[in-house]
Design a protein around this motif. Structure first.
Motif, PDB file in Angstrom:
ATOM      1  N   ALA A 107      28.011 144.961 125.620  1.00 42.40           N
ATOM      2  CA  ALA A 107      27.914 143.508 125.738  1.00 42.40           C
ATOM      3  C   ALA A 107      29.215 142.901 126.252  1.00 42.40           C
ATOM      4  O   ALA A 107      29.188 141.935 127.042  1.00 42.40           O
ATOM      5  N   ASN A 108      30.346 143.425 125.843  1.00 39.81           N
ATOM      6  CA  ASN A 108      31.637 142.871 126.282  1.00 39.81           C
ATOM      7  C   ASN A 108      31.777 142.958 127.795  1.00 39.81           C
ATOM      8  O   ASN A 108      32.162 141.988 128.460  1.00 39.81           O
ATOM      9  N   GLY A 123      42.852 151.430 118.562  1.00 46.10           N
ATOM     10  CA  GLY A 123      42.428 150.979 119.885  1.00 46.10           C
ATOM     11  C   GLY A 123      42.341 149.476 120.023  1.00 46.10           C
ATOM     12  O   GLY A 123      41.871 148.981 121.061  1.00 46.10           O
ATOM     13  N   LEU A 124      42.791 148.732 119.003  1.00 46.66           N
ATOM     14  CA  LEU A 124      42.732 147.270 119.111  1.00 46.66           C
ATOM     15  C   LEU A 124      43.644 146.744 120.216  1.00 46.66           C
ATOM     16  O   LEU A 124      43.341 145.729 120.860  1.00 46.66           O
ATOM     17  N   GLY A 125      44.776 147.425 120.455  1.00 47.52           N
ATOM     18  CA  GLY A 125      45.678 146.989 121.517  1.00 47.52           C
ATOM     19  C   GLY A 125      45.003 147.021 122.863  1.00 47.52           C
ATOM     20  O   GLY A 125      45.088 146.064 123.657  1.00 47.52           O
ATOM     21  N   ALA A 126      44.301 148.137 123.146  1.00 45.31           N
ATOM     22  CA  ALA A 126      43.585 148.236 124.414  1.00 45.31           C
ATOM     23  C   ALA A 126      42.470 147.204 124.489  1.00 45.31           C
ATOM     24  O   ALA A 126      42.182 146.648 125.559  1.00 45.31           O
ATOM     25  N   LEU A 127      41.832 146.931 123.344  1.00 51.30           N
ATOM     26  CA  LEU A 127      40.769 145.931 123.319  1.00 51.30           C
ATOM     27  C   LEU A 127      41.328 144.538 123.642  1.00 51.30           C
ATOM     28  O   LEU A 127      40.722 143.767 124.405  1.00 51.30           O
ATOM     29  N   VAL A 128      42.491 144.218 123.093  1.00 53.28           N
ATOM     30  CA  VAL A 128      43.120 142.925 123.368  1.00 53.28           C
ATOM     31  C   VAL A 128      43.563 142.850 124.826  1.00 53.28           C
ATOM     32  O   VAL A 128      43.421 141.801 125.487  1.00 53.28           O
ATOM     33  N   ASP A 129      44.091 143.956 125.374  1.00 54.19           N
ATOM     34  CA  ASP A 129      44.486 143.965 126.784  1.00 54.19           C
ATOM     35  C   ASP A 129      43.287 143.707 127.691  1.00 54.19           C
ATOM     36  O   ASP A 129      43.397 142.974 128.692  1.00 54.19           O
ATOM     37  N   GLN A 178      35.617 143.472 118.335  1.00 58.27           N
ATOM     38  CA  GLN A 178      35.119 143.580 119.699  1.00 58.27           C
ATOM     39  C   GLN A 178      34.031 142.544 119.975  1.00 58.27           C
ATOM     40  O   GLN A 178      34.056 141.855 120.997  1.00 58.27           O
ATOM     41  N   GLU A 179      33.080 142.414 119.057  1.00 58.80           N
ATOM     42  CA  GLU A 179      32.000 141.450 119.254  1.00 58.80           C
ATOM     43  C   GLU A 179      32.522 140.021 119.181  1.00 58.80           C
ATOM     44  O   GLU A 179      32.044 139.130 119.908  1.00 58.80           O
ATOM     45  N   SER A 180      33.495 139.767 118.313  1.00 58.54           N
ATOM     46  CA  SER A 180      34.070 138.412 118.217  1.00 58.54           C
ATOM     47  C   SER A 180      34.764 138.024 119.518  1.00 58.54           C
ATOM     48  O   SER A 180      34.638 136.878 119.979  1.00 58.54           O
ATOM     49  N   LEU A 181      35.484 138.958 120.135  1.00 57.83           N
ATOM     50  CA  LEU A 181      36.115 138.677 121.422  1.00 57.83           C
ATOM     51  C   LEU A 181      35.076 138.474 122.524  1.00 57.83           C
ATOM     52  O   LEU A 181      35.262 137.632 123.414  1.00 57.83           O
ATOM     53  N   THR A 182      33.996 139.233 122.451  1.00 59.97           N
ATOM     54  CA  THR A 182      32.916 139.039 123.418  1.00 59.97           C
ATOM     55  C   THR A 182      32.312 137.647 123.278  1.00 59.97           C
ATOM     56  O   THR A 182      32.066 136.949 124.270  1.00 59.97           O
TER      57      THR A 182
END
Length: 391
Positions: A203-204, A267-273, A305-309
């Motif tokens: 979804a992201n 892996g949150l850093g890569a997710l934020v990037d 991840q879903e919240s950022l999406t």
């Protein structure tokens, strides 16, 4: 009002007909149980013994349909038979009635008849011996036991075996039903898990593709269009790669390809990037510590991840803050984003993301809440660490 007799079973008809024919054959050749000069013979001659024979044969028709009625009438016929020269077939058919009343009768009848037959056998043994004081008197009890107690006991044994077999078959059917219910529930749970993973993984990227393609179509600026196409390509490649990994897990071919490891909070850093590349202003505050249970890490990662999406699809311009803290035996996840009119084209949402996040928290025994909080949209989740360790 006329009483309608139950229809006899086919096998019972064969038994009645065979008994009647056999009794008539013995009568025709003059074979009786007692001699004509026996003192207990009250009805002299050969013809009287046909009546109890016919009545007992008629009772055989009811041995399965109405066994208690059949044995009561048969008992009267046997008493009448003892006043004649007697027929061996009448005795044999009466033993079958005693067997059938225990096998096919009600549970109460099946319990009582063997006791009654046993008491009659004891009485027929003790009373004649007490009166005549000769060993031959014991034969009366033996004869009564053979005619009454032995058939009733045999019927009780067969009935118990049949009930045990029926109970075992019922348990087997119930076990099969429970196994099928467990299988259906397991399949449903696995499908729900796969749906959550598929939604969270893809979804992201699809949301970023939808937003940037909308921007490229709505703005007449070559540089912006080129930048949007670059983001679209990057998200397309990453989404396709994750889809292939998921398909590989589902196929589970057992070859050299191993399923990809579940994402962790590292892996949150890569997710934020990635969120920065999609145009979000994200700040990460991770104070969750180490040695978290794997289910808790996966759930927290997917919730972020879903919240950022969702922020990419729905939030207005402004900072997005991600906070992870460890307190009171739980991992607390908090994501805030500007709430209001985005002011730019956004991808539509189906609400499946909120459902998936709530399910992930519930599976770990935690809590989840999402909604407007003033000018912010806030996502809160508390994931117990002890539940995650036992999952």
């Amino acid at each position: 009002m006329a009483v309608r007799l139950p229809r006899p079973h086919r096998f019972d008809v064969y038994v009645a007909a065979g008994g009647l024919l056999g009794g008539v054959l013995l009568w025709a050749i003059g074979l009786g149980v007692r001699p004509a000069d026996d003192p207990i013979v009250l009805f002299d001659g050969r013809w009287p013994l046909l009546l109890p024979l016919a009545v007992t044969a008629g009772c055989e028709l009811l041995r399965r349909a109405a066994p208690r009625t059949a044995v009561l009438i048969g008992t009267a016929a046997l008493v009448l038979d003892t006043m004649t020269q007697g027929s061996l077939i009448t005795l044999l058919m009466y033993t079958d009635l005693g067997y059938a009343v225990v096998l096919y009768g009600s549970p109460a009848t099946a319990r009582r008849v063997p006791w009654i037959a046993g008491l009659l056998t004891v009485a027929a043994t003790v009373v004649p011996f007490a009166v005549w004081r000769v060993p031959e008197a014991l034969l009366v009890g033996v004869a009564v036991g053979v005619v009454t107690f032995a058939p009733a006991s045999t019927g009780l044994i067969v009935r118990n075996h049949r009930e045990a077999a029926d109970a075992a078959r019922l348990r087997a059917e119930q076990t099969a039903l429970l196994a099928e219910m467990d299988r259906v529930q397991a399949v449903s749970a696995e499908r729900a898990r796969m749906a959550r993973e598929l939604h969270d993984m893809v979804a992201n990227h699809l949301s970023a593709i939808a937003i940037h393609s909308t921007a490229a179509l709505s703005l007449d600026d070559p540089a912006t269009t080129r930048q949007a196409l670059g983001v679209i390509r990057e998200n397309s490649v990453e989404g396709l790669s994750e889809m292939r990994r998921l398909i590989g897990i589902l196929r589970d071919t057992g070859g050299d390809t191993e399923p990809s490891a579940a994402p962790t909070l590292d892996g949150l850093g890569a997710l934020v990037d990635g969120a920065h590349a999609n145009g979000l202003d994200v700040t990460l505050d991770a104070a969750h510590g180490t040695d978290l249970p794997a289910p808790v890490e996966l759930a927290a990662y997917r919730i972020v991840q879903e919240s950022l999406t969702n922020a990419l699809k729905h939030a207005a311009k402004g900072p997005v803050r991600v906070s992870l803290t460890r307190a009171d035996g739980a991992l607390h996840v908090r994501v805030t984003s500007p709430y209001g009119d985005p002011g730019a084209p956004r991808a539509p949402g189906s609400g499946a993301g909120l459902v998936g996040m709530r399910e992930r928290a519930a599976l770990l025994g935690g809590t989840f809440d999402a909604g407007p909080d003033g000018a912010l949209w806030t996502v809160r989740a508390a994931l117990p660490l002890d539940q995650g360790a036992s999952s």
